[in-house]
Design an enzyme around this catalytic site. Structure first.
Site, PDB file in Angstrom:
ATOM      1  N   SER A   7       0.857  -1.187   0.000  1.00  0.00           N
ATOM      2  CA  SER A   7       0.000   0.000   0.000  1.00  0.00           C
ATOM      3  C   SER A   7       0.894   1.237   0.000  1.00  0.00           C
ATOM      4  O   SER A   7       1.680   1.447   0.939  1.00  0.00           O
ATOM      5  CB  SER A   7      -0.879   0.010   1.252  1.00  0.00           C
ATOM      6  OG  SER A   7      -1.240   1.342   1.565  1.00  0.00           O
ATOM      7  N   HIS A  32      -1.251  -1.494  -4.257  1.00  0.00           N
ATOM      8  CA  HIS A  32      -2.509  -1.127  -3.591  1.00  0.00           C
ATOM      9  C   HIS A  32      -2.546   0.392  -3.420  1.00  0.00           C
ATOM     10  O   HIS A  32      -1.680   0.976  -2.783  1.00  0.00           O
ATOM     11  CB  HIS A  32      -2.564  -1.844  -2.239  1.00  0.00           C
ATOM     12  CG  HIS A  32      -3.842  -1.676  -1.499  1.00  0.00           C
ATOM     13  ND1 HIS A  32      -4.965  -2.447  -1.759  1.00  0.00           N
ATOM     14  CD2 HIS A  32      -4.197  -0.830  -0.504  1.00  0.00           C
ATOM     15  CE1 HIS A  32      -5.940  -2.090  -0.944  1.00  0.00           C
ATOM     16  NE2 HIS A  32      -5.515  -1.102  -0.172  1.00  0.00           N
ATOM     17  N   ASP A  34      -4.603   3.523  -2.046  1.00  0.00           N
ATOM     18  CA  ASP A  34      -5.644   3.895  -1.081  1.00  0.00           C
ATOM     19  C   ASP A  34      -6.174   5.290  -1.380  1.00  0.00           C
ATOM     20  O   ASP A  34      -5.486   6.289  -1.190  1.00  0.00           O
ATOM     21  CB  ASP A  34      -5.061   3.853   0.336  1.00  0.00           C
ATOM     22  CG  ASP A  34      -4.889   2.428   0.827  1.00  0.00           C
ATOM     23  OD1 ASP A  34      -5.850   1.647   0.726  1.00  0.00           O
ATOM     24  OD2 ASP A  34      -3.782   2.099   1.301  1.00  0.00           O
ATOM     25  N   MET A  36      -8.751   8.190  -0.500  1.00  0.00           N
ATOM     26  CA  MET A  36      -9.558   8.655   0.645  1.00  0.00           C
ATOM     27  C   MET A  36     -10.086  10.058   0.374  1.00  0.00           C
ATOM     28  O   MET A  36      -9.364  10.903  -0.155  1.00  0.00           O
ATOM     29  CB  MET A  36      -8.700   8.682   1.910  1.00  0.00           C
ATOM     30  CG  MET A  36      -8.056   7.346   2.230  1.00  0.00           C
ATOM     31  SD  MET A  36      -7.215   7.401   3.801  1.00  0.00           S
ATOM     32  CE  MET A  36      -6.420   5.787   3.808  1.00  0.00           C
ATOM     33  N   HIS A  65      -8.329   0.885  -3.992  1.00  0.00           N
ATOM     34  CA  HIS A  65      -9.220   0.758  -2.830  1.00  0.00           C
ATOM     35  C   HIS A  65      -9.864   2.118  -2.582  1.00  0.00           C
ATOM     36  O   HIS A  65      -9.217   3.050  -2.108  1.00  0.00           O
ATOM     37  CB  HIS A  65      -8.356   0.301  -1.625  1.00  0.00           C
ATOM     38  CG  HIS A  65      -9.100   0.164  -0.344  1.00  0.00           C
ATOM     39  ND1 HIS A  65      -8.458  -0.030   0.861  1.00  0.00           N
ATOM     40  CD2 HIS A  65     -10.436   0.180  -0.066  1.00  0.00           C
ATOM     41  CE1 HIS A  65      -9.349  -0.123   1.829  1.00  0.00           C
ATOM     42  NE2 HIS A  65     -10.560   0.010   1.295  1.00  0.00           N
ATOM     43  N   MET A  67     -11.901   4.439  -0.638  1.00  0.00           N
ATOM     44  CA  MET A  67     -12.505   4.763   0.667  1.00  0.00           C
ATOM     45  C   MET A  67     -13.170   6.124   0.529  1.00  0.00           C
ATOM     46  O   MET A  67     -12.729   7.134   1.091  1.00  0.00           O
ATOM     47  CB  MET A  67     -11.415   4.763   1.741  1.00  0.00           C
ATOM     48  CG  MET A  67     -10.988   3.358   2.128  1.00  0.00           C
ATOM     49  SD  MET A  67      -9.399   3.334   2.957  1.00  0.00           S
ATOM     50  CE  MET A  67      -8.332   3.354   1.539  1.00  0.00           C
ATOM     51  N   MET A 136     -11.222  -5.574   5.880  1.00  0.00           N
ATOM     52  CA  MET A 136     -10.386  -4.591   6.580  1.00  0.00           C
ATOM     53  C   MET A 136     -10.045  -5.131   7.972  1.00  0.00           C
ATOM     54  O   MET A 136     -10.937  -5.494   8.737  1.00  0.00           O
ATOM     55  CB  MET A 136     -11.128  -3.255   6.726  1.00  0.00           C
ATOM     56  CG  MET A 136     -11.297  -2.452   5.453  1.00  0.00           C
ATOM     57  SD  MET A 136      -9.766  -2.064   4.591  1.00  0.00           S
ATOM     58  CE  MET A 136      -8.844  -1.142   5.821  1.00  0.00           C
ATOM     59  N   GLY A 141      -8.499   4.554   7.046  1.00  0.00           N
ATOM     60  CA  GLY A 141      -8.194   5.983   7.190  1.00  0.00           C
ATOM     61  C   GLY A 141      -6.710   6.278   7.311  1.00  0.00           C
ATOM     62  O   GLY A 141      -6.244   7.313   6.845  1.00  0.00           O
ATOM     63  N   PHE A 142      -5.990   5.358   7.911  1.00  0.00           N
ATOM     64  CA  PHE A 142      -4.567   5.631   8.165  1.00  0.00           C
ATOM     65  C   PHE A 142      -3.744   4.357   8.066  1.00  0.00           C
ATOM     66  O   PHE A 142      -4.246   3.271   8.372  1.00  0.00           O
ATOM     67  CB  PHE A 142      -4.386   6.228   9.571  1.00  0.00           C
ATOM     68  CG  PHE A 142      -5.191   7.484   9.768  1.00  0.00           C
ATOM     69  CD1 PHE A 142      -4.700   8.712   9.329  1.00  0.00           C
ATOM     70  CD2 PHE A 142      -6.453   7.430  10.327  1.00  0.00           C
ATOM     71  CE1 PHE A 142      -5.455   9.861   9.468  1.00  0.00           C
ATOM     72  CE2 PHE A 142      -7.227   8.579  10.473  1.00  0.00           C
ATOM     73  CZ  PHE A 142      -6.733   9.801  10.038  1.00  0.00           C
ATOM     74  N   GLY A 143      -2.490   4.519   7.678  1.00  0.00           N
ATOM     75  CA  GLY A 143      -1.551   3.410   7.710  1.00  0.00           C
ATOM     76  C   GLY A 143      -0.984   3.273   9.118  1.00  0.00           C
ATOM     77  O   GLY A 143      -1.185   4.150   9.972  1.00  0.00           O
ATOM     78  N   ASP A 174      -6.428  -6.277   4.630  1.00  0.00           N
ATOM     79  CA  ASP A 174      -5.763  -4.973   4.587  1.00  0.00           C
ATOM     80  C   ASP A 174      -5.773  -4.320   5.967  1.00  0.00           C
ATOM     81  O   ASP A 174      -6.844  -4.061   6.524  1.00  0.00           O
ATOM     82  CB  ASP A 174      -6.545  -4.107   3.578  1.00  0.00           C
ATOM     83  CG  ASP A 174      -5.931  -2.730   3.351  1.00  0.00           C
ATOM     84  OD1 ASP A 174      -4.817  -2.478   3.846  1.00  0.00           O
ATOM     85  OD2 ASP A 174      -6.579  -1.924   2.652  1.00  0.00           O
ATOM     86  N   GLY A 175      -4.563  -4.043   6.468  1.00  0.00           N
ATOM     87  CA  GLY A 175      -4.444  -3.284   7.718  1.00  0.00           C
ATOM     88  C   GLY A 175      -3.668  -4.030   8.787  1.00  0.00           C
ATOM     89  O   GLY A 175      -4.054  -5.125   9.204  1.00  0.00           O
ATOM     90  N   GLY A 176      -2.540  -3.449   9.193  1.00  0.00           N
ATOM     91  CA  GLY A 176      -1.760  -4.024  10.295  1.00  0.00           C
ATOM     92  C   GLY A 176      -1.086  -5.341   9.955  1.00  0.00           C
ATOM     93  O   GLY A 176      -0.799  -6.149  10.845  1.00  0.00           O
ATOM     94  N   GLY A 196       1.412  -1.881   4.178  1.00  0.00           N
ATOM     95  CA  GLY A 196       1.963  -0.558   3.923  1.00  0.00           C
ATOM     96  C   GLY A 196       3.186  -0.303   4.764  1.00  0.00           C
ATOM     97  O   GLY A 196       4.329  -0.450   4.297  1.00  0.00           O
TER      98      GLY A 196
HETATM   99  C1  DX5 Z   1      -6.116   1.795   5.613  1.00  0.00           C
HETATM  100  C2  DX5 Z   1      -5.636   1.406   4.225  1.00  0.00           C
HETATM  101  C3  DX5 Z   1      -4.575   0.354   4.250  1.00  0.00           C
HETATM  102  C4  DX5 Z   1      -3.406   0.688   5.111  1.00  0.00           C
HETATM  103  C5  DX5 Z   1      -2.357  -0.362   5.129  1.00  0.00           C
HETATM  104  O1  DX5 Z   1      -7.112   2.721   5.515  1.00  0.00           O
HETATM  105  O2  DX5 Z   1      -6.690   0.908   3.463  1.00  0.00           O
HETATM  106  O3  DX5 Z   1      -4.221  -0.025   2.934  1.00  0.00           O
HETATM  107  O4  DX5 Z   1      -2.859   1.900   4.786  1.00  0.00           O
HETATM  108  O5  DX5 Z   1      -1.296   0.111   5.888  1.00  0.00           O
HETATM  109  P1  DX5 Z   1      -0.640  -0.718   7.085  1.00  0.00           P
HETATM  110  O6  DX5 Z   1      -0.126  -1.984   6.494  1.00  0.00           O
HETATM  111  O7  DX5 Z   1       0.409   0.180   7.593  1.00  0.00           O
HETATM  112  O8  DX5 Z   1      -1.736  -0.972   8.108  1.00  0.00           O
HETATM  113 ZN    ZN Z   2      -6.278  -0.185   1.544  1.00  0.00          ZN
END
Ligand code: DX5
Ligand code: ZN
Length: 222
Positions: A7, A32, A34, A36, A65, A67, A136, A141-143, A174-176, A196
């Protein structure tokens, strides 16, 4: 085969193309992106202009993606910019079935994303139409957020439903995602890992991408 989608949210945007090329050289499969809008999620990132600027500069498949609220307004623009997959949030679409049909009519692959609190059964009557379901594992919203383990049963249930119905859709998480959480989501049934901060922050992302692909996965893939 597990696929890895970095990401770019965690990339150094002052040299974005070089960052993306670094991921391609490291063995990434998809990119990927993102998107937003500051309404669906409390953050603003990029539009079709940035996606289009990267297109053609790397061979990676563009996994977009969205959002954003009312994603139907932007499908054509992102498709023209180079999206190979357009994923919309079920929570952002009043007429999800129609939006999915519009994506497919463009000639693009169609995905639907679910926030951590959204139940899987909202896709019961549309699952056959989808190329991908994005689960998700953080609130979007945030990495760099922490993985929410409560989504593991949802991934598992989706993998079971996919097998039961004989579907070919792909399960993306996706996420963490990092070395510790990747193995958990793969065992639950994930096919595609989005990462990401773990990848862009790694001194050698190729090692992590390899590790993601080589984990001994207990679940038999269908
Ligand atoms: C969150 C995004 C993800 C995220 C992934 O809103 O959709 O793609 O940024 O980042 P990490 O891997 O740092 O959680
Ligand atoms: Zn994403």
């Amino acid at each position: 085969m597990v696929r890895v989608a970095p990401s770019i949210l965690s990339a150094d945007f002052s040299c974005l193309l070089e960052e993306v090329k670094r991921m391609e050289r490291s063995g990434a499969d998809w990119l990927h992106l993102d998107i937003m809008d500051g309404h669906f999620v409390p953050n603003i990132t990029m539009g079709p202009l940035v996606v289009g600027a990267l297109k053609g500069r790397v061979d990676l498949f563009f996994d977009v993606h969205l959002m954003v609220m009312n994603p139907q307004l932007f499908l054509t623009d992102f498709y023209r910019a180079g999206a190979g997959m357009l994923t919309v949030h079920a929570e952002a679409c009043t007429h999800l079935h129609r939006v999915v049909q519009e994506i497919k009519k463009l000639g693009c692959k169609a995905g639907v994303a679910l926030n951590p609190a959204t139940p899987l059964n909202c896709l019961d009557y549309i699952l056959e139409e989808l190329d991908l379901v994005l689960i998700m594992s953080v609130n979007p919203g945030f990495g760099g957020q922490e993985f929410i383990p409560g989504v593991l049963p949802k991934i598992n249930a989706l993998a079971e439903e996919k097998a039961k119905r004989g579907l070919s859709l792909e399960i993306e998480v996706d996420g963490g995602i990092n070395e510790n959480t990747a193995v958990q989501v793969l065992n639950a049934g994930a096919d595609i890992l989005v990462a990401g901060s773990a990848l862009f922050g790694a001194p050698d992302p190729s090692k992590l991408i390899n590790a993601f692909k080589m984990f001994p996965v207990r679940r038999k893939r269908v």
